[in-house]
Design a protein around this motif. Structure first.
Motif, PDB file in Angstrom:
ATOM      1  N   ALA A 187       0.833  -1.207   0.000  1.00 30.69           N
ATOM      2  CA  ALA A 187       0.000   0.000   0.000  1.00 30.69           C
ATOM      3  C   ALA A 187       0.864   1.251   0.000  1.00 30.69           C
ATOM      4  O   ALA A 187       0.551   2.243  -0.683  1.00 30.69           O
ATOM      5  N   GLN A 188       1.957   1.223   0.753  1.00 35.02           N
ATOM      6  CA  GLN A 188       2.872   2.366   0.832  1.00 35.02           C
ATOM      7  C   GLN A 188       3.460   2.684  -0.535  1.00 35.02           C
ATOM      8  O   GLN A 188       3.470   3.839  -0.983  1.00 35.02           O
ATOM      9  N   GLU A 189       3.947   1.654  -1.225  1.00 34.44           N
ATOM     10  CA  GLU A 189       4.608   1.843  -2.518  1.00 34.44           C
ATOM     11  C   GLU A 189       3.629   2.296  -3.594  1.00 34.44           C
ATOM     12  O   GLU A 189       3.988   3.041  -4.507  1.00 34.44           O
ATOM     13  N   GLN A 190       2.381   1.841  -3.502  1.00 36.32           N
ATOM     14  CA  GLN A 190       1.393   2.194  -4.514  1.00 36.32           C
ATOM     15  C   GLN A 190       0.655   3.485  -4.186  1.00 36.32           C
ATOM     16  O   GLN A 190      -0.140   3.968  -4.985  1.00 36.32           O
ATOM     17  N   GLY A 191       0.892   4.023  -2.994  1.00 34.28           N
ATOM     18  CA  GLY A 191       0.157   5.212  -2.575  1.00 34.28           C
ATOM     19  C   GLY A 191      -1.316   4.931  -2.425  1.00 34.28           C
ATOM     20  O   GLY A 191      -2.164   5.790  -2.676  1.00 34.28           O
ATOM     21  N   ALA A 192      -1.615   3.692  -2.021  1.00 34.89           N
ATOM     22  CA  ALA A 192      -3.005   3.231  -1.960  1.00 34.89           C
ATOM     23  C   ALA A 192      -3.526   3.217  -0.527  1.00 34.89           C
ATOM     24  O   ALA A 192      -2.760   3.239   0.439  1.00 34.89           O
ATOM     25  N   ILE A 193      -4.844   3.177  -0.403  1.00 28.44           N
ATOM     26  CA  ILE A 193      -5.484   2.933   0.883  1.00 28.44           C
ATOM     27  C   ILE A 193      -5.323   1.447   1.209  1.00 28.44           C
ATOM     28  O   ILE A 193      -5.522   0.594   0.350  1.00 28.44           O
ATOM     29  N   LEU A 194      -4.944   1.139   2.435  1.00 25.68           N
ATOM     30  CA  LEU A 194      -4.886  -0.257   2.876  1.00 25.68           C
ATOM     31  C   LEU A 194      -6.137  -0.537   3.687  1.00 25.68           C
ATOM     32  O   LEU A 194      -6.390   0.108   4.708  1.00 25.68           O
TER      33      LEU A 194
END
Length: 338
Positions: A187-194
């Protein structure tokens, strides 16, 4: 024995979108797919640049002679098979667009729009003081927690990494902790919501633990939550089953309760209003007598009667009553935060 090691990570949705645009332009097919279609493919298939090029190469000879929908269908087949060969069975992405989903009618102790605005401000000002925004959604099954997480992802236009217990829990010692760490890294690398559903599985109260791995799972989750830079959403049906130290790590705590009488009528009209023409007063009187209804109950009844050409008001009410009666474990106490 290697002087340099370079890791090529899986592309984010934004990067895949850029690659689609680049490859389409390179093959002089920029007008074949619009922005919405490109975004849909980027979201659905987690393939790299060569996979995108391969799919377009496969249909390029027929683009001018075959209807567009048929060409898109062939692209889907190529990408699905390619993704299956690379990563195993293709997983259908859960749509963020739920039937008639609306914030209106939800019974929460925090205004859902306020939560959306807070996360929107965090997104716009990320890196300017606050490292993470952690949201805890609590309430009985069917009250709208998971759907709200999907709503937030859609409104914020952020990809959501959804992790379930089956993906994180391993029978091998130490593997579950690694899977938890990798989920946060992804999630961190993709800039996504976890998004982690049934979070109580991984935040077990350490003072009640009977096995060492229960403590280890909780410790890993707490460490990752503390270090995470982004938006984390956890959902649980059992607030009291959470480790005490985990609760303070959530900036926003939001309880979802059973629908109020006004909420019942609103969901009824939203989902069945175009299929049934009847008096609002009659509907309200009947609905008010049914306890512990949730948005999920309306969804179940909608799906149950979806293929019927003529739906009668009495049938809908009866089905909603059955859903209410099926909750044998329900008590009259408020579910969630006390």
């Amino acid at each position: 024995r290697f002087s340099f090691s370079i890791q090529f990570k899986q592309m984010t949705k934004q990067q895949r979108t850029q690659m689609w645009e680049h490859v389409l332009k390179q093959k002089e097919l920029s007008n074949f797919l619009d922005d919405h279609e490109i975004a849909e493919l980027s979201d659905k298939y987690h393939v790299n640049t060569s996979g995108i090029a391969m799919a377009l190469n496969g249909v390029q000879p027929i683009i001018k002679t075959v209807p567009k929908e048929e060409v898109k269908s062939k692209i889907d087949i190529i990408l699905k098979n390619h993704e299956t060969l690379l990563y195993g069975e293709h997983k259908k992405k859960i749509s963020n667009n739920s039937i008639n989903y609306s914030l209106e009618g939800l019974n929460t102790d925090v205004d859902p729009k306020h939560v959306c605005n807070l996360l929107s401000s965090f997104k716009e000002n990320k890196g300017s003081g606050i490292r993470n925004m952690n949201v805890l959604l609590c309430g009985a099954p069917g009250t709208g927690k998971t759907e709200f997480a999907r709503y937030l992802a859609r409104e914020l236009e952020i990809e959501m990494v959804n992790k379930t217990a089956s993906e994180l829990i391993s029978c091998y010692i130490g593997e579950t902790e690694k899977n938890i760490r990798y989920a946060f890294q992804e999630a961190q690398e993709q800039g996504a919501i976890l998004f982690i559903d049934e979070a109580d599985t991984f935040l077990y109260p350490r003072e009640s633990a009977q096995r060492s791995w229960e403590i280890s799972h909780t410790n890993e989750m707490l460490c990752q939550i503390e270090a995470f830079e982004g938006v984390l959403i956890c959902a649980t049906n059992f607030y009291k089953n959470l480790d005490a130290a985990s609760i303070r790590r959530f900036n926003i705590k939001m309880n979802f309760d059973y629908l109020t009488n006004e909420g019942k009528l609103l969901f009824y009209k939203k989902i069945f209003g175009d299929k049934i023409n009847t008096d609002d007063t009659l509907i309200k009187t009947k609905l008010n007598k049914i306890e512990h209804l949730t948005p999920g109950d309306f969804k179940v009844v909608y799906q149950k009667n979806f293929y019927l050409q003529n739906i009668e008001h009495e049938r809908i009410i009866q089905d909603l009553m059955l859903e209410s009666k099926s909750k044998t474990c329900v008590n009259n106490k408020r579910v969630g935060f006390n």
